[in-house]
Design a protein around this motif. Structure first.
Motif, PDB file in Angstrom:
ATOM      1  N   THR A 166      59.737  -8.187 -38.479  1.00  0.00           N
ATOM      2  CA  THR A 166      59.007  -9.263 -39.161  1.00  0.00           C
ATOM      3  C   THR A 166      58.600 -10.351 -38.191  1.00  0.00           C
ATOM      4  O   THR A 166      57.449 -10.801 -38.176  1.00  0.00           O
ATOM      5  CB  THR A 166      59.882  -9.867 -40.275  1.00  0.00           C
ATOM      6  N   ILE A 167      59.558 -10.768 -37.380  1.00  0.00           N
ATOM      7  CA  ILE A 167      59.258 -11.868 -36.467  1.00  0.00           C
ATOM      8  C   ILE A 167      58.234 -11.447 -35.424  1.00  0.00           C
ATOM      9  O   ILE A 167      57.380 -12.243 -35.016  1.00  0.00           O
ATOM     10  CB  ILE A 167      60.556 -12.372 -35.807  1.00  0.00           C
ATOM     11  N   LEU A 168      58.262 -10.172 -35.039  1.00  0.00           N
ATOM     12  CA  LEU A 168      57.310  -9.690 -34.039  1.00  0.00           C
ATOM     13  C   LEU A 168      55.890  -9.653 -34.595  1.00  0.00           C
ATOM     14  O   LEU A 168      54.956 -10.166 -33.977  1.00  0.00           O
ATOM     15  CB  LEU A 168      57.726  -8.301 -33.555  1.00  0.00           C
ATOM     16  N   THR A 169      55.743  -9.074 -35.774  1.00  0.00           N
ATOM     17  CA  THR A 169      54.393  -8.925 -36.329  1.00  0.00           C
ATOM     18  C   THR A 169      53.832 -10.262 -36.793  1.00  0.00           C
ATOM     19  O   THR A 169      52.656 -10.555 -36.587  1.00  0.00           O
ATOM     20  CB  THR A 169      54.378  -7.895 -37.484  1.00  0.00           C
ATOM     21  N   ASP A 170      54.666 -11.119 -37.398  1.00  0.00           N
ATOM     22  CA  ASP A 170      54.173 -12.417 -37.863  1.00  0.00           C
ATOM     23  C   ASP A 170      53.788 -13.304 -36.686  1.00  0.00           C
ATOM     24  O   ASP A 170      52.792 -14.040 -36.744  1.00  0.00           O
ATOM     25  CB  ASP A 170      55.219 -13.112 -38.732  1.00  0.00           C
ATOM     26  N   THR A 171      54.585 -13.249 -35.620  1.00  0.00           N
ATOM     27  CA  THR A 171      54.240 -14.028 -34.426  1.00  0.00           C
ATOM     28  C   THR A 171      52.908 -13.561 -33.851  1.00  0.00           C
ATOM     29  O   THR A 171      52.050 -14.380 -33.485  1.00  0.00           O
ATOM     30  CB  THR A 171      55.348 -13.897 -33.362  1.00  0.00           C
ATOM     31  N   ALA A 172      52.715 -12.240 -33.785  1.00  0.00           N
ATOM     32  CA  ALA A 172      51.465 -11.699 -33.250  1.00  0.00           C
ATOM     33  C   ALA A 172      50.271 -12.133 -34.104  1.00  0.00           C
ATOM     34  O   ALA A 172      49.220 -12.530 -33.578  1.00  0.00           O
ATOM     35  CB  ALA A 172      51.549 -10.175 -33.189  1.00  0.00           C
ATOM     36  N   VAL A 173      50.446 -12.087 -35.441  1.00  0.00           N
ATOM     37  CA  VAL A 173      49.347 -12.455 -36.339  1.00  0.00           C
ATOM     38  C   VAL A 173      49.021 -13.946 -36.213  1.00  0.00           C
ATOM     39  O   VAL A 173      47.844 -14.340 -36.187  1.00  0.00           O
ATOM     40  CB  VAL A 173      49.702 -12.102 -37.794  1.00  0.00           C
ATOM     41  N   LEU A 174      50.049 -14.773 -36.128  1.00  0.00           N
ATOM     42  CA  LEU A 174      49.812 -16.210 -36.048  1.00  0.00           C
ATOM     43  C   LEU A 174      49.193 -16.603 -34.706  1.00  0.00           C
ATOM     44  O   LEU A 174      48.444 -17.577 -34.620  1.00  0.00           O
ATOM     45  CB  LEU A 174      51.128 -16.959 -36.288  1.00  0.00           C
ATOM     46  N   ILE A 175      49.503 -15.837 -33.668  1.00  0.00           N
ATOM     47  CA  ILE A 175      48.823 -16.066 -32.380  1.00  0.00           C
ATOM     48  C   ILE A 175      47.353 -15.648 -32.489  1.00  0.00           C
ATOM     49  O   ILE A 175      46.459 -16.318 -31.960  1.00  0.00           O
ATOM     50  CB  ILE A 175      49.544 -15.308 -31.249  1.00  0.00           C
ATOM     51  N   HIS A 350      53.682 -10.058 -49.543  1.00  0.00           N
ATOM     52  CA  HIS A 350      52.874 -11.022 -48.805  1.00  0.00           C
ATOM     53  C   HIS A 350      52.976 -12.372 -49.497  1.00  0.00           C
ATOM     54  O   HIS A 350      52.773 -12.464 -50.701  1.00  0.00           O
ATOM     55  CB  HIS A 350      51.406 -10.584 -48.768  1.00  0.00           C
ATOM     56  N   ALA A 351      53.254 -13.413 -48.728  1.00  0.00           N
ATOM     57  CA  ALA A 351      53.313 -14.755 -49.319  1.00  0.00           C
ATOM     58  C   ALA A 351      53.009 -15.807 -48.258  1.00  0.00           C
ATOM     59  O   ALA A 351      51.866 -16.186 -48.070  1.00  0.00           O
ATOM     60  CB  ALA A 351      54.671 -15.001 -49.984  1.00  0.00           C
ATOM     61  N   ALA A 352      54.032 -16.238 -47.549  1.00  0.00           N
ATOM     62  CA  ALA A 352      53.908 -17.425 -46.700  1.00  0.00           C
ATOM     63  C   ALA A 352      52.907 -17.250 -45.564  1.00  0.00           C
ATOM     64  O   ALA A 352      51.918 -17.985 -45.467  1.00  0.00           O
ATOM     65  CB  ALA A 352      55.279 -17.769 -46.146  1.00  0.00           C
ATOM     66  N   ALA A 353      53.184 -16.287 -44.672  1.00  0.00           N
ATOM     67  CA  ALA A 353      52.306 -16.106 -43.514  1.00  0.00           C
ATOM     68  C   ALA A 353      50.902 -15.706 -43.966  1.00  0.00           C
ATOM     69  O   ALA A 353      49.898 -16.122 -43.367  1.00  0.00           O
ATOM     70  CB  ALA A 353      52.894 -15.050 -42.585  1.00  0.00           C
TER      71      ALA A 353
END
Length: 673
Positions: A166-175, A350-353
């Motif tokens: 989760t942290i890997l994919t969300d970080t990549a998306v937010l970047i 799907h919610a926050a990110a």
């Protein structure tokens, strides 16, 4: 009278504005909704989201989406991410970090790969809009994590790799979001990339280097200020979230990183962990789920066929991408179908990110209203499907694990009863914390705390004082939901009282403190131990904790030859493994080859996640010749044996005195199986 009714009508004008009434309504929903729909087997998460739809501005308009709701919603979201980082089994994560990386890759690239051509060719959006929307499919919020936490399967490997991914994919998306926004404003310059890299480096340095040191110092200096510990943790969570935001990534990343940074310092069975989970699950997280529902506008489906097409397409692509990612993970790592379903359930909501990406894109006019409305419908659909999938899979895993316990060839000690005789109440807190961490969670017996009062003329008076004094020390155990009972008994000799009480309550594990009288330590320990060892057949732990348990960096265990043949081998191995898992601390065993094989077999059969290391010795004497290798904050555990036992050696008779002489600065435990 008319004035009264006018005032009353004003108070109930919609949307409600009175903060006391608003908060009362929220608490009523949190209290009543799960109770009313429990019989329909609808997960509580869905109930809270649907309640938000009903009372929100697009439903009955009882509540407006104002700054107060946004504040509590933000707190709840950060709380979910923080607890996910805090509960992550770091031993499991380290052991499976490559699997987390692969799952993170699958859950990022597959939804992105499906979503980009669908948005670009089928829905006919521009490249930036298509790329941003497709990246939204790759995100997921751990909305259903409270389900696995509540059911007690959060340590399953499938959960560990999903949380890690989760942290890997969300970080990549937010970047990606930051990059697209920079592209729209013409800011993808060298300065942009340098600024992003530098800010993230500084952020990670603060989170993983400075914060653990500050937290360790704070917990050590204010050991007795328990309420301050919780306030300090909250401060760290929000400070980390703010630091993440000014570093160019979303605050949820900072909250998750804060959980990882504090993971080792807050054991899973501790009173502080219980307080964190209790307040979050009772108030902040439900508030967040209600606020998610308040975003949903069901009327968007009536706004035209395009809204329906976009909402349906987005929902199908989002669910398909996450299902394929979980399938690839299952096939690659040979997981069961239930674990695949659990991974899908955790990663498909799907919610926050998702909202962060879409709202930023909408406000920047990269995305249109159809994408925004379709995303809100997608959030409702994915949260409902994810909740059912997660709860069903978690219950099945829980049922299978219980059946495995029932079919195990090893005896499972569900009736474990721990006795802690207390001579000096100054050591009470650490002994009780240790017992709480190693206690079998399936045991129904409380931890018994014993004080032996001398049999003299003041005995009756002193026994009442002893009980009152011990009762004040049991609050921490109660805060961690560990049952305790206080026993005060009269006897001419403390050792007699301990041995007799252990037999009366059928205790199978006794935790003794380490007596301290200079010049007489060998004699004192010998007298007390000899009596307890002679008149009981219980496993005996003699403990000397020089530092708080969370401060220990390693657990060093010395096991003599033939230790694996003793009756208590499984018990002490299980307790050391439990302690290592709670503290996320590696274990280094000093033993011979046969004992090592037995320990490795136990680890494999019981799926122990603790990090093990081995150092071969053939005699306990070899261990004392390597004292220079010990670090100050190593926890030393020496396995001894009663006289006549197969692993007993002559040097064990004065083991406590030798241990005190060589390792007086170390925390230490001597175990007599």
């Amino acid at each position: 009278m008319d004035t009264f009714f006018e005032h009353l009508a004003h108070e109930f004008e919609l949307p409600l504005a009175n903060p006391v009434l608003v908060f009362t309504l929220i608490l009523l929903i949190i209290l009543v909704s799960p109770i009313l729909l429990r019989r329909l087997n609808i997960p509580g998460i869905i109930v809270l989201i649907l309640s938000g739809v009903l009372i929100g501005p697009h439903g009955l308009n009882l509540l407006a989406k104002n700054s107060a709701v946004d504040l509590f919603s933000t707190i709840g979201l950060l709380y979910i991410m923080f607890i996910a980082g805090l509960e992550l089994d770091m031993n499991e994560f380290r052991a499976n970090r490559n699997k987390s990386l692969m799952f993170g890759f699958f859950t990022f690239i597959i939804p992105l790969g499906i979503g980009l051509p669908v948005c670009y060719y089928l829905l006919d959006y521009g490249f930036n809009a298509s790329f941003l929307t497709a990246s939204m499919f790759a995100t997921h919020t751990l909305v259903t994590y409270p389900i696995v936490s509540k059911l007690g399967v959060s340590k399953n490997q499938a959960v560990a790799i999903t949380v890690g991914g989760t942290i890997l994919t969300d970080t990549a998306v937010l970047i990606i979001l930051a990059v697209i926004m920079g592209s729209e404003s013409g800011g993808l310059t060298t300065d942009f990339w340098i600024r992003l890299a530098v800010s993230l480096t500084i952020f990670l340095f603060i989170i993983f280097f400075l914060i653990p040191k500050i937290a360790k110092w704070f917990f050590g200096k204010l050991q007795n200020e328990k309420h301050s510990h919780y306030i300090f943790v909250l401060f760290i969570v929000f400070a980390a979230a703010f630091l993440a935001e000014i570093s160019g990534v979303e605050p949820i990343i900072g909250a998750f990183m804060a959980g990882l940074a504090l993971n080792r310092l807050i054991p899973h069975s501790s009173a502080l962990m219980n307080r964190i989970e209790f307040i979050g699950n009772a108030l902040f997280i439900p508030f967040f789920l209600i606020s998610v529902g308040m975003l949903v506008d069901i009327r968007v489906i009536l706004s035209g066929p395009m809204a329906l097409v976009v909402a349906g397409t987005l929902s199908v692509v989002a669910l398909l991408g996450k299902w394929l990612a979980s399938l690839c993970t299952q096939v690659l790592f040979k997981y069961s179908g239930t674990q695949r379903q659990l991974i899908f359930g955790l990663s498909s909501s799907h919610a926050a990110a998702t909202l962060a990406v879409i709202l930023v894109g909408y406000k920047a006019k990269i995305l249109d209203e159809n994408i925004l409305n379709g995303t809100i419908i997608l959030i409702l659909i994915t949260c409902i499907i994810a909740s059912f999938a997660t709860e069903k899979a978690a219950k099945k895993i829980l049922k299978n694990s219980e059946e495995d316990y029932g079919n195990s060839t090893e005896p499972v000690v569900y009736d474990e009863h721990i006795l802690i005789p207390i001579a000096n109440t100054q050591n009470m807190e650490k002994a009780l914390e240790f017992a709480t961490l190693v206690k079998d969670k399936k045991s129904t017996y409380p931890i018994s705390i014993l004080r032996v009062v001398p049999n003299n003329q003041e005995a009756e008076k002193n026994i009442g004082k002893a009980k009152d004094k011990l009762e004040s020390f049991t609050r921490d155990a109660s805060a961690s939901e560990t049952a305790t009972e206080v026993i005060a008994t009269i006897d001419y000799n403390a050792s007699n009282g301990i041995a007799r009480t252990a037999r009366e309550i059928m205790a199978n594990l006794i935790i003794l403190g380490w007596p301290r009288r200079k010049g007489f330590i060998q004699k004192l320990i010998g007298e007390k131990m000899e009596h307890v060892l002679t008149y009981t057949d219980k496993t005996l732990f003699i403990c000397d904790f020089q530092y708080p348990l969370v401060d220990h960096g390693r657990i060093l265990v010395m096991a003599p030859p033939f230790a694996e043949l003793e009756k208590g081998f499984i018990l002490w191995t299980a307790k050391i493994s439990a302690l290592a898992q709670e503290l996320s601390t590696p274990i280094v065993y000093s033993c011979n080859t046969e004992t090592r094989k037995a320990i490795e077999k136990y680890k494999q059969e019981n799926s122990i996640n603790a990090v093990y290391g081995f150092e071969e010795i053939n005699s306990p004497e070899d261990f004392f010749t390597h004292t220079g290798k010990l670090k100050r904050q190593d926890l030393l555990i020496l396995i001894s044996a009663r006289k006549g036992a197969i692993s007993h050696r002559h040097g064990m008779d004065n083991l406590p005195a030798r241990t005190e002489k060589h390792f007086h600065q170390n925390s230490k435990i001597i175990i007599y199986p």
